[in-house]
Scaffold this active site. Structure first.
Site, PDB file in Angstrom:
ATOM      1  N   ASN A 147     -12.379  -6.749   1.220  1.00  0.00           N
ATOM      2  CA  ASN A 147     -12.836  -5.962   2.229  1.00  0.00           C
ATOM      3  C   ASN A 147     -13.717  -5.030   1.581  1.00  0.00           C
ATOM      4  OD1 ASN A 147     -10.910  -6.959   3.428  1.00  0.00           O
ATOM      5  ND2 ASN A 147      -9.470  -5.239   3.929  1.00  0.00           N
ATOM      6  N   ASP A 148     -13.522  -4.335   0.043  1.00  0.00           N
ATOM      7  CA  ASP A 148     -14.665  -3.420  -0.265  1.00  0.00           C
ATOM      8  C   ASP A 148     -15.631  -4.186  -1.061  1.00  0.00           C
ATOM      9  OD1 ASP A 148     -14.068  -0.819   0.412  1.00  0.00           O
ATOM     10  OD2 ASP A 148     -12.481  -0.581  -1.092  1.00  0.00           O
ATOM     11  N   ARG A 190       0.810  -1.341  -0.076  1.00  0.00           N
ATOM     12  CA  ARG A 190      -0.078   0.168  -0.041  1.00  0.00           C
ATOM     13  C   ARG A 190       1.004   1.234   0.035  1.00  0.00           C
ATOM     14  NH1 ARG A 190      -2.009  -3.847   3.974  1.00  0.00           N
ATOM     15  NH2 ARG A 190      -4.187  -4.368   3.318  1.00  0.00           N
ATOM     16  N   GLU A 216     -12.930  -4.781  -7.023  1.00  0.00           N
ATOM     17  CA  GLU A 216     -13.151  -4.425  -5.616  1.00  0.00           C
ATOM     18  C   GLU A 216     -14.921  -4.099  -5.742  1.00  0.00           C
ATOM     19  OE1 GLU A 216     -10.211  -1.941  -3.360  1.00  0.00           O
ATOM     20  OE2 GLU A 216     -10.149  -1.382  -5.181  1.00  0.00           O
ATOM     21  N   ARG A 236       0.629  -0.947  -5.106  1.00  0.00           N
ATOM     22  CA  ARG A 236      -0.833  -0.532  -5.527  1.00  0.00           C
ATOM     23  C   ARG A 236      -0.578   1.301  -5.667  1.00  0.00           C
ATOM     24  NH1 ARG A 236      -5.619  -1.252  -1.451  1.00  0.00           N
ATOM     25  NH2 ARG A 236      -4.301   0.301  -0.449  1.00  0.00           N
ATOM     26  N   ARG A 249     -18.757  -1.847   6.465  1.00  0.00           N
ATOM     27  CA  ARG A 249     -17.948  -2.365   7.571  1.00  0.00           C
ATOM     28  C   ARG A 249     -17.529  -1.716   8.658  1.00  0.00           C
ATOM     29  NH1 ARG A 249     -12.434  -2.094   5.291  1.00  0.00           N
ATOM     30  NH2 ARG A 249     -12.436  -1.202   3.361  1.00  0.00           N
TER      31      ARG A 249
END
Length: 580
Positions: free
Chosen positions: A456-457, A298, A433, A334, A467
């Site tokens: 997660n997304d 990240r 995502e 990313r 979330r």
């Protein structure tokens, strides 16, 4: 005995004596000054700020090579804050307006800034208030001629209990003596969480009032696996946790012996297990846990800094550092993924009513081409240093992918004209995502080198569950039939086009999901380094045919609860899962 529940920030179990490390309680003086004294008070502030900046720079210069980049990244922001003309101007204006001593004005300025940051919707921005507290404390120490105990002087093993572990304290502390951390505040993206994981120190954060419940010398248990802290445990609980710690250590050692082994099923299917990292200093943990590479680096840590954004050279150095540390392994970086719950205070227009569905990720980058192009230049320049893969987040359709690829190709052409070398054949992938990307994955797979599924997304968008909303957190269902069917579509369509699929969301590191993902055909799991050995052991213990049979059974089931109960029972019968 008292038990407190917080946020699991770094796994492991620690047992030891409490060492409360609290803010200096010295009262801040408050007195009036005259017009003639304003310049003198401001000069006192300037001198104290300069001394604090020199003090921090000394820490940076004396930091060990292996800790250098991440810690200095935090500390250098402090030096910049202290030298920031706007920050100093606020103090000067406060002196003129309030006509009180500079200590009082400084605290008012900091309180105002902290208040604004604390009220922000972005949790990362909220946690950055720790930098302001650290900077102001150092300046106050020089204004008031007081000194604080340094955690570098620790001579015995302790459990550190604090309201905030400031970044400079974390840098200075004797890490060999700090066996666990319990903190009132902080979240998974806080400095303390990042550093405690990098140092492999069990930590529980967000405990609210643990500093009010603990005295020096109290026996503490830090359960970083479950996010639990126990103060003065009874004999039965202590004995149980001593046993749990031995079992944890035994399992860790047992699992780590597989570092040199491949994640290969019993019938010969080879799976890649890679690591997610936030900062370059996690490389040691990546290597020590047997990762096959980095599946998600990240890059946001280079951008979410007070008062500045990392320039091309800083980004180039950070990317090169990671690539050089993993010379034989792929590293997927990313591109900038801000917006939503990650806001950069220096960038305007990110305070949206519905940020999760708003101006974020590639949408933001395509609207800020100067920032985007700078990052792409740095990535391309670093590419000769290793096996770099570039990944674009939150692609919703082929139009966005074409647009970002056009920018990338323009940057490549610029570098060619400047005779700057880069790898011409860098694999370029996308994160899946959002449902639109999953449902058009057959189209996207023709344009991308690989997919990485960000569960997660994808989960929250698929079943319309925020979330971060505690009222509906129980509805966040990773084994929802709709989610599993989307995963099946994405993996199948990618394989039809001959590209591989990774997963870098939290689901990839969930041992209960390991066999399901295997049966769905996932090629690469990317997760926290700590999770790799356990997932590897599971993969090495089953066959592809068994995993595919399991997936066939659960895809016939009608509800999340039915699937969840079944898979947990199925896994518990076959595996000794550490985190259950």
């Amino acid at each position: 005995m008292k038990e407190f529940t917080g946020i699991s920030a770094s796994p492991g179990i620690a047992i030891g004596r409490a060492f409360p490390y609290l803010e200096d309680s010295t009262t801040i003086p408050h007195y009036d000054i005259t017009d003639n004294q304003i310049a003198m008070e401001y000069q006192r502030f300037v001198e104290a700020a300069d001394k604090a900046a020199v003090e921090i720079q000394d820490i940076i210069d004396n930091t060990s090579e292996e800790d250098r980049y991440t810690e200095n990244n935090f500390l250098e922001t402090h030096v910049m804050m202290l030298n920031d003309p706007e920050f100093r101007q606020k103090v000067n204006e406060g002196l003129k307006q309030q006509q009180v001593n500079v200590e009082r004005v400084l605290m008012d300025v900091v309180d105002d800034l902290v208040g604004k940051m604390s009220n922000a919707q972005d949790s990362y921005l909220q946690e950055r208030t720790v930098d302001l507290h650290d900077v102001s404390r150092r300046v106050l120490n020089h204004l008031l001629y007081r000194e604080r105990l340094s955690l570098a002087d620790l001579q015995e093993e302790i459990i550190l209990v604090t309201h905030n572990l400031l970044p400079t304290d974390a840098v200075l502390m004797n890490k060999r003596m700090v066996k666990g951390i319990a903190m009132d505040v902080g979240g998974k993206t806080s400095h303390t969480a990042i550093l405690s994981r990098a140092f492999e120190i069990p930590a529980v954060l967000g405990l609210s009032s643990i500093t009010q419940e603990v005295r020096t010398g109290d026996t503490l248990i830090i359960d970083g696996n479950k996010g639990v802290v126990i103060v003065e445990p009874d004999d039965k609980t202590l004995d149980q946790y001593v046993s749990n710690r031995k079992e944890w250590e035994r399992r860790e050692v047992q699992l780590l012996y597989m570092n040199e082994l491949a994640a290969e099923t019993t019938d010969g299917k080879l799976i890649k297990l890679t690591a997610n990292i936030e900062v370059p200093e996690e490389i040691d943990s990546v290597l020590s846990h047997g990762a096959d590479g980095i599946g998600l680096f990240r890059s946001e840590f280079l951008f979410i800094q007070p008062n500045r954004i990392a320039d091309e050279e800083e980004q180039y150095q950070a990317y090169s550092k990671v690539l050089q540390a993993m010379p034989e392994s792929p590293v997927t970086i990313r591109t900038l993924d801000v917006g939503g719950d990650k806001v950069i205070p220096e960038l305007k227009g990110m305070d949206e009513q519905n940020p999760i569905l708003g101006w974020r990720a590639v949408r933001f980058c395509l609207s800020n081409l100067d920032i985007f192009r700078t990052q792409l230049r740095a990535l391309l320049r670093a590419s000769p240093e290793g096996d770099l893969r570039i990944m674009f987040p939150m692609i919703s359709g082929v139009e966005e992918l074409v647009n970002v690829m056009n920018v990338l190709n323009e940057v490549k052409e610029d570098l060619r004209r400047e005779n700057i070398p880069f790898n011409e054949d860098i694999p370029v992938g996308i994160m899946i995502e959002v449902p639109s990307a999953a449902l058009t994955s057959d189209i996207l797979a023709k344009e991308a080198s690989f997919f990485s599924i960000g569960t997660n997304d994808l989960i929250q968008y698929t079943i319309a569950v925020d979330r971060g909303n505690e009222k509906i957190a129980y509805l966040y269902e990773p084994f929802h039939p709709g989610v599993l069917r989307l995963l099946q579509i994405v993996i199948h369509q990618a394989h039809e086009q001959g590209i591989e699929v990774s997963m870098c969301g939290e689901l990839a590191g969930d041992p209960y999901a390991a066999v399901i993902l295997l049966g769905l055909g996932l090629d690469e799991y990317s997760m926290s380094s700590f999770s790799i050995p356990e997932v590897k052991k599971i993969i090495r213990s089953v066959s592809m045919s068994t995993a595919e049979e399991l997936v066939g059974e659960i895809l016939e089931m009608k509800s999340y609860h039915e699937i969840d109960r079944y898979i947990r029972s199925w896994m518990d019968e076959r595996f000794e899962i550490l985190s259950r």
